[in-house]
Design an enzyme around this catalytic site. Structure first.
Site, mmCIF file in Angstrom:
data_model
loop_
_atom_site.group_PDB
_atom_site.id
_atom_site.type_symbol
_atom_site.label_atom_id
_atom_site.label_comp_id
_atom_site.label_asym_id
_atom_site.label_seq_id
_atom_site.Cartn_x
_atom_site.Cartn_y
_atom_site.Cartn_z
ATOM 1 N N GLU A 111 82.942 4.458 71.058
ATOM 2 C CA GLU A 111 82.818 5.918 71.124
ATOM 3 C C GLU A 111 84.144 6.584 71.446
ATOM 4 O OE1 GLU A 111 81.338 9.892 71.495
ATOM 5 O OE2 GLU A 111 80.854 8.121 70.300
ATOM 6 N N HIS A 178 77.254 16.993 61.699
ATOM 7 C CA HIS A 178 78.543 16.412 62.078
ATOM 8 C C HIS A 178 79.073 15.515 60.962
ATOM 9 C CE1 HIS A 178 81.752 15.259 64.686
ATOM 10 N NE2 HIS A 178 81.347 14.013 64.827
ATOM 11 N N HIS A 287 65.106 10.695 49.660
ATOM 12 C CA HIS A 287 66.516 10.361 49.429
ATOM 13 C C HIS A 287 66.652 9.410 48.241
ATOM 14 C CE1 HIS A 287 70.676 9.329 50.128
ATOM 15 N NE2 HIS A 287 70.373 8.068 50.376
ATOM 16 N N HIS A 345 78.425 2.515 52.478
ATOM 17 C CA HIS A 345 77.609 3.534 51.807
ATOM 18 C C HIS A 345 78.101 4.927 52.196
ATOM 19 C CE1 HIS A 345 74.192 4.500 49.350
ATOM 20 N NE2 HIS A 345 73.655 5.277 50.279
#
Length: 372
Positions: A111, A178, A287, A345
């Site tokens: 992070e 985001h 999707h 991806h």
């Protein structure tokens, strides 16, 4: 252990760290091109910033896919420190209580590295905007200030979404935005690189119909990226683990209302109750169905663009990106969501955004006056 969501104590140290990281590519560009003009150096720096931003998007996907988004549950530091080194005791306490929980030493480092990279990208974009305004102030009317300034404003918005991702505990809509914000940042930087490259050069003009078709392709890709981000942020990838059917059915049981309620917490519906599995199925299958449409459309668009002089390489890159998306998308389903395929991806989606923006910006440069 309770930790304040916002702790600005380490902010100065983090800004210094981000500036030091940003100085590496900045110094490299200036030292490698000692005789080059400022415009040429800015062009090189913009290209490097685009490359680092692409890496940042990939690392952001890696952060999300390794469940490291809450590795440091406060912002901008880690338990009030500039790095996990100073937060070792707090992290160890959380890890001892929940060894497989959201806070571990590894996840904290993942992070924080993501945040360091983001600060470095912000510093580079600030530098690009400063150079654009400085050149304009010195009377260089060829220096465009609109797009560098807009990019600087957008990276600030993206930073705010990054903070909310942590403080709102991986709220799916915020995490999806985001991700989308990172791709918008890539598009803005691609536009600047292409415009700088084409300064004073005519690019092969697209027919109005083909130009509109490329714009439509970018719109379809944007919608598909949003759907893909919604799948990832809701952890719905494995809701359909067979292909081409889903759960051995061409039309499985789905709950669209729950699945596409935007304002809700992770794993919960709008009333705070756990999501039913059918809602995850709906998220995944929409999707997948949209992917068929986008894949065919962009493949045909690539065939049309390939016949345009000067765009054969771009059309090939478009096809290559589509092939990568097809293979990694299938791998996510049939191989139980391997980390490498999942990260690639996201990278493939980012690459497609770059390719289409490259084409559109080049075509726009030949069709109209460049905005400054």
């Amino acid at each position: 252990m309770t930790e304040s969501l916002y702790n600005l104590t380490p902010l100065l140290h983090l800004l210094i760290m981000g500036a030091l990281v940003a100085m590496v590519p900045l110094c490299w560009v200036w030292l490698r091109n000692p005789q080059a003009s400022t415009a040429r150096r800015v062009q090189a720096l913009t290209l490097i910033t685009l490359f680092i931003t692409f890496d940042l998007v990939l690392f952001g996907a890696f952060t999300r896919l390794t469940d490291s988004g809450l590795g440091c549950p406060d912002w901008p530091g880690c338990y009030g420190h500039a790095s996990p080194v100073g937060a070792q005791s707090a992290i160890a306490l959380e890890q001892n209580q929940m060894p497989d929980g959201p806070v571990t030493h590894t996840k904290a480092w993942i992070e924080m590295i993501h945040r360091y990279m983001a600060m470095a990208v912000g510093g580079l974009i600030l530098t690009l905007a400063a150079f654009a305004w400085l050149r304009r102030w010195r009377g260089d009317q060829t220096s465009g200030v609109l797009w560098p300034t807009l990019t600087l404003l957008w990276v600030c918005v993206q930073g705010a979404f990054g903070a909310l991702t942590v403080t709102m505990k991986l709220f799916p809509l915020i995490v999806t935005l985001h991700l989308m914000g990172g791709l918008v940042l890539l598009a803005l930087l691609t536009m600047q690189v292409q415009r700088q490259r084409l300064s004073g050069v005519r690019f092969t003009e697209l027919r109005p119909g083909l130009y509109a078709a490329t714009l439509l392709g970018m719109l379809l890709l944007t919608l598909q990226v949003l759907l893909g981000g919604w799948v990832s942020t809701n952890y719905a990838v494995l809701a359909c683990n067979t292909f081409p059917m889903c759960q051995n059915s061409w039309w499985p049981l789905m709950n669209f209302e729950q699945g596409f309620t935007l304002w809700r917490h992770l794993g919960l519906d709008a009333t705070g109750q756990p999501l039913v599995f059918e809602s995850l199925t709906a998220i995944h299958y929409v999707h997948r169905l949209a992917a068929y449409v986008v894949l065919v459309y962009l493949a045909l668009l690539g065939a049309a663009l390939r016949r345009v002089a000067g765009l054969k390489a771009a059309a090939f890159a478009l096809w290559l990106g589509l092939l990568l998306q097809l293979l990694t998308g299938l791998s996510n389903v049939v191989l139980d969501w391997p980390l490498v395929a999942a990260v690639l991806h996201t990278g493939g989606a980012a690459a497609l955004v770059v390719v289409l923006m490259w084409i559109l910006t080049g075509a726009r440069a030949s069709r109209s006056t460049v905005l400054n």
